[in-house]
Design a protein around this motif. Structure first.
Motif, PDB file in Angstrom:
ATOM      1  N   UNK A 363       0.861  -1.221   0.095  1.00 39.20           N
ATOM      2  CA  UNK A 363       0.033   0.028  -0.008  1.00 39.20           C
ATOM      3  C   UNK A 363       0.903   1.181   0.067  1.00 39.20           C
ATOM      4  N   UNK A 364       0.453   2.127  -1.030  1.00 35.58           N
ATOM      5  CA  UNK A 364       1.344   3.466  -1.055  1.00 35.58           C
ATOM      6  C   UNK A 364       2.566   3.540  -1.962  1.00 35.58           C
ATOM      7  N   UNK A 365       2.721   2.248  -2.713  1.00 32.31           N
ATOM      8  CA  UNK A 365       4.112   2.200  -3.495  1.00 32.31           C
ATOM      9  C   UNK A 365       3.739   1.466  -4.649  1.00 32.31           C
ATOM     10  N   UNK A 366       4.397   2.036  -5.917  1.00 31.13           N
ATOM     11  CA  UNK A 366       4.558   1.444  -7.096  1.00 31.13           C
ATOM     12  C   UNK A 366       5.947   1.197  -7.588  1.00 31.13           C
ATOM     13  N   UNK A 367       6.124   0.281  -8.550  1.00 35.89           N
ATOM     14  CA  UNK A 367       7.120  -0.083  -9.176  1.00 35.89           C
ATOM     15  C   UNK A 367       7.364   0.909 -10.510  1.00 35.89           C
ATOM     16  N   UNK A 368       8.561   1.151 -10.733  1.00 36.18           N
ATOM     17  CA  UNK A 368       8.755   1.841 -12.042  1.00 36.18           C
ATOM     18  C   UNK A 368      10.114   1.093 -12.769  1.00 36.18           C
ATOM     19  N   UNK A 369       9.930   1.356 -14.193  1.00 31.93           N
ATOM     20  CA  UNK A 369      10.956   0.396 -14.961  1.00 31.93           C
ATOM     21  C   UNK A 369      10.703  -0.849 -14.832  1.00 31.93           C
ATOM     22  N   UNK A 370       9.539  -1.346 -14.888  1.00 28.49           N
ATOM     23  CA  UNK A 370       9.262  -2.744 -14.859  1.00 28.49           C
ATOM     24  C   UNK A 370       9.304  -3.480 -16.192  1.00 28.49           C
ATOM     25  N   UNK A 371       9.710  -4.623 -16.462  1.00 30.25           N
ATOM     26  CA  UNK A 371       9.720  -5.377 -17.705  1.00 30.25           C
ATOM     27  C   UNK A 371       9.399  -6.661 -17.735  1.00 30.25           C
ATOM     28  N   UNK A 372       8.229  -6.901 -18.562  1.00 30.40           N
ATOM     29  CA  UNK A 372       7.547  -8.231 -18.525  1.00 30.40           C
ATOM     30  C   UNK A 372       8.975  -9.393 -18.785  1.00 30.40           C
ATOM     31  N   UNK A 373       8.593 -10.487 -18.143  1.00 29.58           N
ATOM     32  CA  UNK A 373       9.375 -11.649 -18.348  1.00 29.58           C
ATOM     33  C   UNK A 373      10.749 -11.359 -17.531  1.00 29.58           C
ATOM     34  N   UNK A 374      11.243 -10.152 -17.546  1.00 24.59           N
ATOM     35  CA  UNK A 374      12.696  -9.823 -16.770  1.00 24.59           C
ATOM     36  C   UNK A 374      12.226  -9.723 -15.224  1.00 24.59           C
ATOM     37  N   UNK A 375      11.146  -9.227 -15.036  1.00 25.50           N
ATOM     38  CA  UNK A 375      10.744  -8.882 -13.800  1.00 25.50           C
ATOM     39  C   UNK A 375       9.519  -9.722 -13.176  1.00 25.50           C
ATOM     40  N   UNK A 376       8.835 -10.014 -14.231  1.00 26.37           N
ATOM     41  CA  UNK A 376       7.616 -11.241 -13.825  1.00 26.37           C
ATOM     42  C   UNK A 376       7.323 -12.185 -14.811  1.00 26.37           C
ATOM     43  N   UNK A 377       6.823 -13.489 -14.251  1.00 27.06           N
ATOM     44  CA  UNK A 377       6.680 -14.485 -15.413  1.00 27.06           C
ATOM     45  C   UNK A 377       5.030 -14.275 -16.011  1.00 27.06           C
ATOM     46  N   UNK A 378       5.086 -14.728 -16.967  1.00 32.29           N
ATOM     47  CA  UNK A 378       3.479 -14.740 -17.722  1.00 32.29           C
ATOM     48  C   UNK A 378       3.506 -16.152 -18.122  1.00 32.29           C
ATOM     49  N   UNK A 379       2.251 -16.706 -17.513  1.00 29.89           N
ATOM     50  CA  UNK A 379       1.993 -17.937 -17.901  1.00 29.89           C
ATOM     51  C   UNK A 379       1.499 -18.239 -19.434  1.00 29.89           C
ATOM     52  N   UNK A 380       0.596 -17.038 -19.818  1.00 29.59           N
ATOM     53  CA  UNK A 380       0.191 -17.138 -21.161  1.00 29.59           C
ATOM     54  C   UNK A 380      -0.101 -15.766 -21.765  1.00 29.59           C
ATOM     55  N   UNK A 381       0.314 -15.523 -22.732  1.00 29.99           N
ATOM     56  CA  UNK A 381      -0.131 -14.105 -23.657  1.00 29.99           C
ATOM     57  C   UNK A 381      -1.319 -14.510 -24.314  1.00 29.99           C
ATOM     58  N   UNK A 382      -2.592 -13.691 -24.121  1.00 28.15           N
ATOM     59  CA  UNK A 382      -3.687 -13.973 -24.813  1.00 28.15           C
ATOM     60  C   UNK A 382      -4.376 -12.555 -25.422  1.00 28.15           C
ATOM     61  N   UNK A 383      -5.091 -12.741 -26.188  1.00 24.55           N
ATOM     62  CA  UNK A 383      -6.071 -11.455 -26.797  1.00 24.55           C
ATOM     63  C   UNK A 383      -7.299 -11.482 -25.598  1.00 24.55           C
ATOM     64  N   UNK A 384      -7.106 -10.581 -24.738  1.00 21.36           N
ATOM     65  CA  UNK A 384      -8.028 -10.421 -23.688  1.00 21.36           C
ATOM     66  C   UNK A 384      -8.409  -8.863 -23.457  1.00 21.36           C
ATOM     67  N   UNK A 385      -8.340  -8.033 -24.477  1.00 19.63           N
ATOM     68  CA  UNK A 385      -8.655  -6.610 -24.255  1.00 19.63           C
ATOM     69  C   UNK A 385      -9.789  -6.367 -25.463  1.00 19.63           C
TER      70      UNK A 385
END
Length: 566
Positions: A363-385
């Motif tokens: 609470x009260x904090x965010x992360x900057x300079x985050x990069x997908x796959x380097x900083x967090x894992x994705x189980x699946x990329x999908x069309x969801x928007x």
């Protein structure tokens, strides 16, 4: 028909409970009256229009060799329980019990009934394919009926069902039905589009909706400005841009963002674009928690997500569940260091992001300079928007534009979604039992009435297309006390009827202004007025579509009418 002998209760004032122009005009012109919320009486004028709409539908269905029948409105619960829809359909299903406490439903649709009928009566592949249709009143317990006939609890529908031995046979009928629907809406004269759609509570795979374009439409159509592509916004695919920006990945940092909870607030506070902020949503699908990651300027399409997950139930996790799982409040969730057993799904657009912002799960904090796959894992990329206006068209041609539409028709490839659970099978040429392959095809007949009223009107009232108008000619006698006017009116009335024209004769003892206002409101194609020049054998003719007024001699009326209606 003498207007004094029929029932056309016109209104001068706009009804307070009618929230669309089409609804207001149908009520004011005496076409419909509300019995209770979402339930209407179709008055004599409406009944005549509906009959003409149904005639067009029957012509196209009969041309496909579809057999018309009429199935029961009362449906036994056991059939719905066989398919699982008794519970799955939800609160919109009208459920009733008889005196013996046997449960039944008022039919919103007839997949179970027609499948049980064919299951009991058709055993061999030699009888296939078969297509049935009916025009019948349906019932759906809408939570909030609105827009008059467009969102009603009792409505008139044409539904058709086809049964096949092969997928190719279904494809053939589906294509023919698509063309028949296009023919129907073209003949009616509606501005419409056929769009890719979702099966909803009916189910099935391939499905299209037929939408009448309208500013009051509840559905948004995404269409290409350079091709024939069109889809309901709920099902429109989004083109994937695989190009990644040529930027150096920076070191991740935690920054303080006091009271900044929304994507827009965070973007403004950190002075970045909304598209550079990740939003992370925690869902519960069939009891299991998962995370969904999307760009801040994109909206998650839960229908797409539900399909990818094959989930029966999908909902947001509660605030209490999120705090228990992640240890922070909504507004500060991010994909970095989520619980190890929580699956993470991300929209395709996330894969291309570099140095973005996300919640720090604190609470009260965010992360900057985050990069997908380097900083967090994705189980699946999908069309969801949801697709957005200005996106490239999924077919590769043109740009997406939006329009509003009223759903008038829906066609489905059901496959074996009903035949398998109901054990509805036929014997093939090898003596083997196979489930029927099915199609389903619906048209909202009463909705068409409202759609026509929506597309054909002006400030004075309705403007019916001449092939759908309840009557061809509105014959108005200005002064029924005038013997010459009355005689010429009767002469023309009987003459035109002998030519098979449908005539509404305003023989009421009303002022001329009242008669003219009612005529414009009702909206018949032609108004013939018998007035002061009746002694000369001259009548005044007004064309409702253009408002043009001319004078005709009595002797030329039939010839000129034939020219107009040809």
């Amino acid at each position: 028909m003498k207007q004094s002998r029929t029932f056309i209760p016109t209104m001068r004032e706009v009804p307070t409970d009618a929230d669309t122009v089409s609804h207001q005009l149908l009520v004011r012109a005496g076409f419909v009256r509300q019995h209770m919320s979402g339930v209407y009486t179709y008055m004599p004028l409406a009944k005549k229009v509906l009959s003409k709409i149904e005639k067009i539908i029957r012509e196209e269905m009969d041309a496909l060799n579809a057999a018309e029948l009429f199935m029961p409105t009362l449906q036994q619960a056991e059939l719905w329980q066989e398919t699982g829809r008794w519970d799955a359909y939800g609160s919109e299903l009208f459920r009733i019990s008889d005196r013996h406490d046997r449960e039944m439903a008022l039919g919103p649709t007839h997949e179970e009934v027609i499948t049980s009928l064919v299951r009991d009566e058709v055993k061999s592949y030699k009888k296939l394919p078969l297509t049935f249709y009916q025009i019948q009143t349906k019932f759906r317990d809408e939570k909030r009926p609105r827009f008059g006939l467009l969102r009603a609890r009792e409505f008139i529908m044409k539904d058709a069902y086809s049964f096949h031995a092969t997928a190719d046979s279904l494809d053939e009928t589906y294509t023919a039905m698509m063309q028949a629907y296009s023919n129907i809406f073209t003949k009616i004269g509606l501005n419409f589009r056929a769009v890719l759609a979702d099966g909803g509570s009916i189910g099935g795979t391939d499905t299209h909706e037929f939408m009448a374009l309208s500013d009051i439409g509840e559905d948004t159509i995404a269409y290409s400005d350079a091709s024939a592509y069109a889809a309901n916004i709920e099902t429109a695919e989004v083109s994937v841009n695989k190009e990644k920006p040529n930027q150096t990945q920076k070191a991740i940092e935690k920054v303080e963002t006091p009271t900044q909870k929304t994507v827009s607030d965070v973007a403004k506070y950190l002075q970045v674009g909304v598209d550079k902020v990740l939003k992370t949503l925690i869902y519960k699908a069939d009891g299991k928690f998962l995370a969904v990651v999307a760009r801040g300027d994109h909206d998650v399409n839960e229908l797409k997500l539900k399909k990818v997950l094959h989930a029966g139930d999908l909902s947001f996790a509660t605030e209490q569940e999120i705090e228990s799982l992640i240890g922070c409040k909504v507004g500060f969730i991010g994909p970095v260091k989520l619980p190890i057993d929580m699956k993470v799904y991300a929209d395709y657009s996330v894969a291309n992001l570099v140095n973005v912002v996300c919640g720090a799960n604190e609470e009260g904090y965010h992360l900057i300079n985050v990069n997908p796959e380097r900083d967090f894992a994705i189980d699946q990329f999908i069309d969801l928007r949801f697709i957005q206006e200005g996106d490239p068209s999924p077919d590769g041609s043109g740009t997406i534009r939006f329009a509003k539409g009223i759903e008038l028709g829906h066609v489905f490839k059901l496959g074996t979604a009903y035949s398998e659970p109901m054990r509805a099978t036929y014997v093939d040429e090898n003596g083997k039992n196979n489930p029927y392959i099915m199609g389903c095809y619906g048209i909202g007949v009463s909705r068409i009435l409202a759609a026509i009223a929506d597309q054909y009107n002006d400030a004075s009232g309705l403007k019916w297309p001449k092939h759908l108008a309840p009557y061809d000619v509105h014959l108005v006698t200005i002064n029924m006390e005038d013997e010459v006017q009355r005689q010429l009116s009767e002469e023309l009335y009987h003459l035109l009827k002998s030519y098979r024209y449908e005539i509404l004769h305003d023989d009421r003892h009303e002022r001329a202004g009242v008669k003219f206002a009612d005529a414009d409101l009702i909206g018949l194609p032609i108004r013939i007025t018998i007035g002061k020049r009746a002694q000369e054998g001259i009548v005044e003719v007004k064309f409702r579509e253009t408002g043009e007024t001319v004078e005709w001699q009595r002797e030329e009326v039939t010839e000129k009418l034939q020219s107009f209606f040809s």
